[in-house]
Design a protein around this motif. Structure first.
Motif, PDB file in Angstrom:
ATOM      1  N   GLY A 124       0.807  -1.209   0.000  1.00 48.44           N
ATOM      2  CA  GLY A 124       0.000   0.000   0.000  1.00 48.44           C
ATOM      3  C   GLY A 124       0.837   1.253   0.000  1.00 48.44           C
ATOM      4  O   GLY A 124       2.064   1.209  -0.198  1.00 48.44           O
ATOM      5  N   ILE A 125       0.155   2.366   0.216  1.00 43.43           N
ATOM      6  CA  ILE A 125       0.781   3.688   0.239  1.00 43.43           C
ATOM      7  C   ILE A 125       0.492   4.337   1.587  1.00 43.43           C
ATOM      8  O   ILE A 125      -0.637   4.271   2.094  1.00 43.43           O
ATOM      9  N   VAL A 126       1.502   4.960   2.157  1.00 44.31           N
ATOM     10  CA  VAL A 126       1.337   5.644   3.437  1.00 44.31           C
ATOM     11  C   VAL A 126       0.502   6.898   3.220  1.00 44.31           C
ATOM     12  O   VAL A 126       0.810   7.734   2.356  1.00 44.31           O
ATOM     13  N   VAL A 127      -0.567   7.024   4.008  1.00 49.42           N
ATOM     14  CA  VAL A 127      -1.441   8.207   3.906  1.00 49.42           C
ATOM     15  C   VAL A 127      -1.308   9.119   5.119  1.00 49.42           C
ATOM     16  O   VAL A 127      -1.682  10.300   5.056  1.00 49.42           O
ATOM     17  N   ASP A 128      -0.773   8.603   6.225  1.00 50.65           N
ATOM     18  CA  ASP A 128      -0.624   9.437   7.413  1.00 50.65           C
ATOM     19  C   ASP A 128       0.430   8.810   8.310  1.00 50.65           C
ATOM     20  O   ASP A 128       0.535   7.587   8.423  1.00 50.65           O
ATOM     21  N   GLY A 129       1.213   9.661   8.980  1.00 54.11           N
ATOM     22  CA  GLY A 129       2.215   9.199   9.915  1.00 54.11           C
ATOM     23  C   GLY A 129       3.573   9.005   9.277  1.00 54.11           C
ATOM     24  O   GLY A 129       3.721   8.982   8.043  1.00 54.11           O
ATOM     25  N   GLN A 130       4.579   8.873  10.134  1.00 56.38           N
ATOM     26  CA  GLN A 130       5.955   8.634   9.703  1.00 56.38           C
ATOM     27  C   GLN A 130       6.559   7.542  10.560  1.00 56.38           C
ATOM     28  O   GLN A 130       6.251   7.427  11.757  1.00 56.38           O
ATOM     29  N   SER A 131       7.437   6.750   9.940  1.00 57.27           N
ATOM     30  CA  SER A 131       8.058   5.652  10.677  1.00 57.27           C
ATOM     31  C   SER A 131       9.238   5.132   9.870  1.00 57.27           C
ATOM     32  O   SER A 131       9.518   5.606   8.754  1.00 57.27           O
ATOM     33  N   TYR A 132       9.913   4.136  10.440  1.00 60.78           N
ATOM     34  CA  TYR A 132      10.969   3.403   9.762  1.00 60.78           C
ATOM     35  C   TYR A 132      10.510   1.951   9.608  1.00 60.78           C
ATOM     36  O   TYR A 132      10.006   1.340  10.558  1.00 60.78           O
ATOM     37  N   VAL A 133      10.702   1.405   8.408  1.00 56.96           N
ATOM     38  CA  VAL A 133      10.239   0.055   8.095  1.00 56.96           C
ATOM     39  C   VAL A 133      11.442  -0.797   7.725  1.00 56.96           C
ATOM     40  O   VAL A 133      12.288  -0.388   6.911  1.00 56.96           O
ATOM     41  N   ASN A 134      11.518  -1.975   8.332  1.00 52.48           N
ATOM     42  CA  ASN A 134      12.587  -2.930   8.029  1.00 52.48           C
ATOM     43  C   ASN A 134      12.181  -3.752   6.809  1.00 52.48           C
ATOM     44  O   ASN A 134      11.271  -4.576   6.872  1.00 52.48           O
ATOM     45  N   GLU A 135      12.862  -3.509   5.678  1.00 50.65           N
ATOM     46  CA  GLU A 135      12.554  -4.190   4.421  1.00 50.65           C
ATOM     47  C   GLU A 135      13.595  -5.242   4.059  1.00 50.65           C
ATOM     48  O   GLU A 135      13.810  -5.549   2.879  1.00 50.65           O
ATOM     49  N   SER A 136      14.250  -5.807   5.070  1.00 51.74           N
ATOM     50  CA  SER A 136      15.285  -6.807   4.806  1.00 51.74           C
ATOM     51  C   SER A 136      14.716  -8.053   4.131  1.00 51.74           C
ATOM     52  O   SER A 136      15.446  -8.796   3.482  1.00 51.74           O
ATOM     53  N   MET A 137      13.426  -8.276   4.292  1.00 52.27           N
ATOM     54  CA  MET A 137      12.810  -9.429   3.641  1.00 52.27           C
ATOM     55  C   MET A 137      12.931  -9.332   2.117  1.00 52.27           C
ATOM     56  O   MET A 137      13.093 -10.346   1.422  1.00 52.27           O
ATOM     57  N   ILE A 138      12.897  -8.109   1.599  1.00 55.65           N
ATOM     58  CA  ILE A 138      12.956  -7.902   0.152  1.00 55.65           C
ATOM     59  C   ILE A 138      14.367  -7.567  -0.299  1.00 55.65           C
ATOM     60  O   ILE A 138      14.891  -8.157  -1.251  1.00 55.65           O
TER      61      ILE A 138
END
Length: 588
Positions: A464-478
C-alpha cells in the motif's frame, strides 16, 4: 395503475388480514457470467447495409450480448459470454457473411496448476508432459518432479481443466487442481444457520448475482462455500455481508473464514509414512535373508542346519529364503508392478520397469534353481533371493529419502507465506478523514483501498501507500538490507515488512495474490518448475536409458546362451575325436 404503472400488479388483489406479502426478486441468470470484449478489424465494409448485415449475423448468435460495427473505422466490437460462445465462432460468423476479418486478436490463454500423484522419476514427468501436450487446446505444459506439480497453458475455448485432469489420469497418474488463472483470488467460508438445500441455493444465487464473482462452489455436507472473485471489483467482506443479508430474522446466516488444510502437505505426509513403513517391512524380511545366505554359512557350527536337505538337494536355507522373499517381491514391491504396467501402456519405460525386470529375473531364476534341486539328486546351484529382496529395500530407502527432501522444499515455500501477518487493524473514516471506528480483522478480509493502521513492531499486512504518519520500516525481507527505511505520506510499503517505531496509516493497493510477497512465492515455484538445459538433456537421455540397458542385458543373455551351446558342441564332437586319437596313439 395511474401512479405506479404495472408495478401495482405485483400486489395481490385480495389480502388476508393475518397474512404477509413476500416479494421474490427475479433470478439473475447472467450475474455469474463474465462478459468479455472482442475487438477486431473487418475488411470490405462500404455502407450501412454492410454494417447491418454483420450486426444481424452476430446478434443471432447465442451468447453475444452486444455488437457495434463502425463503417468509417472498419472495426467491430463484440461483447460475449465465453461460457456460451467462443471467439473463433464469432470470427467464422463474420466470414460467412462475406467479409474478411483482419487483425483478429490472439486466443486467450488460461493457466492452471495441477498436483500430480504417482511420479517416481524423470521418465514419469516426461510421460505426463507428453500426455498433457496431446490434449487439444493445450499450448504448453511443464511438469516439476521435485514439487510434484504441473503448470499448463491452455485455450479455454477449446478445453478445460476437467479434460486436462482426465488426460493425466489416463496416463496412469493422479491429478488435483491447485488453482487456475480465473480463480487465483479465492476465499473459503464456513456457513452457520444453513439447514436445508434451499438455503444453499439462496446463498449461491445471491453470490452469483454479484458483479466480480467468477465461480461459487458449495459443500452441503460440511456447510462450506468456496468463492472465486476479481479483487478489482469485489472483496471478501462484501461476500460475507451478502451471505449474512440473505438470511431472515428467524434463521440468520453467518459466514466465517475457513482455512482449508493444504492438500499437498497432507498427501506428502501420507507418502512419507507409506515409504517409511514399506521400507521397515522390507527390512524385516530382507535382513534374515541376508543373514541366512551370507552370514550363517560362514559360521560352521551355527549355519549347518541351513544345509539340511528337505527333498533331494533342496535345503532348508533355500526354502526359508523363498518364504521370506516372496512377500517382499509381490506384496511390498507391488507398486513397481503397477508403475511398470502404466509405463508400458504409455509405450514408455521408466525406473519401475527396470526394477521389476531386475528383481523378477533374480527371483524367478532362484525359483528355477529351487525346482531343479527339488527334482534332482545331484544338482547344485546358487539362488539369488537376497538380491531381489535387498534391491527392493534399497530402492524404497531412496524413495523415502527423496520424499523427505521434497518436504523440505515445500516447507521453505510455506515459511515465505508465513511472513505475512494474520491480523490487521481496519479503520473507517468519515468524509473529512477522521477515524470513526477501528476493528481487528483477518488479513484475508482486506480489500483494495482499505485504510489500515500499522502499530510499532507490527508487520505490514498488504502492499500500500502511506497516507498518514511517519516511521521506519525494516525491508530486509525484500532487499536484504538490515537498515530500516524511512517512510512518510506518499511512500510505498510492502506486505510482510516490519514497522519499527512510528504508527502509520496505509491505503491498501495490492491484496491477496497481487502482493509482492505472493509474487515472490510464485516466482520461486516457477523457478522450481523450470528446467535447466542440463536437466533437459538428462531427461532426453532418460528416455533411452531403460530400453538401452534392457537391450544390453538381453544381448548378454543371448551371447551367454550361444556360448553354452558352443561348449556343448565341443563336448559332443571334438572331445570324442580327441579320445579316439589318444586311444590310437596308445595302441601304436
Amino acid at each position: 395503475m395511474e401512479v405506479n404503472g404495472k408495478d401495482d400488479l405485483r400486489s395481490p388483489l385480495l389480502k388476508h388480514q393475518n397474512g404477509s406479502v413476500v416479494t421474490i426478486a427475479p433470478p439473475n441468470n447472467g450475474g455469474n457470467k463474465k462478459i468479455r470484449t472482442l475487438s477486431f478489424k473487418v475488411g470490405g465494409i462500404t455502407c450501412a447495409s454492410c454494417v447491418a448485415s454483420i450486426e444481424s449475423a452476430l446478434g443471432k448468435l447465442e451468447g453475444v450480448q452486444s455488437v457495434m460495427v463502425s463503417a468509417l473505422q472498419g472495426q467491430a466490437v463484440v461483447k460475449y459470454l465465453p461460457q456460451l460462445i467462443s471467439a473463433k465462432t464469432i470470427k467464422e460468423a463474420v466470414e460467412d457473411t462475406g467479409f474478411e476479418v483482419e487483425e483478429f486478436p490472439e486466443q486467450e490463454i488460461a493457466i492452471c496448476r495441477l498436483r500430480i500423484k504417482g511420479m517416481a522419476c524423470t521418465s514419469c514427468s516426461e510421460s505426463t508432459e507428453r500426455a498433457l501436450l496431446m490434449v487439444d487446446g493445450v499450448k504448453n505444459a511443464v511438469v516439476g518432479l521435485a514439487l510434484g506439480e504441473a503448470k499448463v497453458h491452455f485455450d479455454p475455448s477449446v478445453t478445460d481443466t476437467n479434460r486436462i485432469i482426465e488426460a493425466v489420469e489416463d496416463a496412469g497418474f493422479g491429478a488435483d487442481l491447485i488453482s487456475s488463472g480465473s480463480d487465483v483470488n479465492k476465499v473459503h467460508l464456513k456457513l452457520e444457520g444453513v439447514t436445508s438445500d434451499d438455503d444453499f441455493i439462496t446463498i449461491q444465487n445471491s453470490l452469483e448475482s454479484l458483479e466480480g464473482v467468477n465461480h461459487v462452489e458449495t459443500n452441503m455436507d460440511e456447510h462450506k462455500v468456496t468463492i472465486s472473485y476479481e479483487s478489482e471489483i469485489i472483496g471478501p467482506r462484501t461476500l460475507i455481508q451478502c451471505i449474512e443479508q440473505g438470511g431472515n430474522g428467524d434463521n440468520p446466516y453467518k459466514a466465517t473464514l475457513y482455512t482449508p488444510p493444504r492438500g499437498g502437505e497432507t498427501e506428502r505426509q501420507h507418502e512419507i509414512l507409506t515409504y517409511r513403513n514399506q521400507f521397515f517391512w522390507s527390512c524385516l524380511f530382507s535382513v534374515p535373508i541376508i543373514v541366512s545366505s551370507m552370514v550363517l554359512p560362514m559360521l560352521p557350527p551355527y549355519g549347518n542346519w541351513l544345509d539340511y536337505k528337505v527333498i533331494n538337494m533342496l535345503s532348508v536355507g533355500v526354502v526359508l529364503r523363498w518364504l521370506l522373499c516372496t512377500p517382499v517381491q509381490f506384496i511390498i514391491g507391488r507398486r513397481f508392478y503397477a508403475g511398470s504396467y502404466h509405463a508400458l501402456r504409455r509405450k514408455s519405460a521408466n525406473m519401475d520397469v527396470l526394477v521389476a525386470l531386475g528383481t523378477n529375473a533374480a527371483y524367478f531364476y532362484s525359483i528355477y534353481i529351487m525346482i531343479k534341486a527339488l527334482t534332482s539328486e545331484s544338482f547344485e546351484g546358487q539362488d539369488f533371493f537376497e538380491t531381489s529382496s535387498m534391491l527392493i529395500s534399497f530402492i524404497l530407502l531412496g524413495k523415502y529419502l527423496e520424499v523427505l527432501a521434497k518436504g523440505k522444499t515445500s516447507d521453505a515455500l510455506a515459511k515465505l507465506t508465513d511472513l505475512a501477518p494474520d491480523m490487521a487493524y481496519l479503520l473507517t473514516l468519515d468524509g473529512d478523514g477522521n477515524v470513526i471506528s477501528e476493528m481487528e480483522i483477518s488479513t484475508q478480509l482486506i480489500q483494495k483501498n482499505d485504510i489500515l493502521k500499522i502499530v510499532p513492531g507490527a508487520k505490514v499486512p498488504a502492499d500500500g501507500i502511506v497516507v498518514d504518519g511517519q516511521s521506519y520500516v525494516n525491508e530486509s525481507m525484500i532487499t536484504g538490507e538490515a537498515s530500516p527505511v524511512a517512510k512518510k505520506p506518499g511512500d510505498k510499503v510492502i506486505g510482510g515488512t516490519v514497522n519499527e517505531n512510528g504508527c502509520i496509516l496505509i491505503k491498501a493497493t495490492h491484496v491477496g495474490s497481487e502482493t509482492a510477497l505472493s509474487q515472490i512465492v510464485q516466482l520461486v515455484e516457477a523457478a522450481q518448475l523450470a528446467k535447466a538445459p542440463v536437466q533437459k538433456l538428462a531427461d532426453q537421455i532418460s528416455k533411452f536409458f531403460v530400453p538401452t540397458v534392457s537391450s544390453i542385458a538381453f544381448s548378454i543373455i543371448e551371447f551367454t546362451y550361444n556360448c553354452l551351446c558352443s561348449l556343448k558342441f565341443l563336448e559332443c564332437f571334438i572331445l570324442p575325436y580327441k579320445r579316439w586319437s589318444w586311444d590310437r596313439k596308445a595302441n601304436v
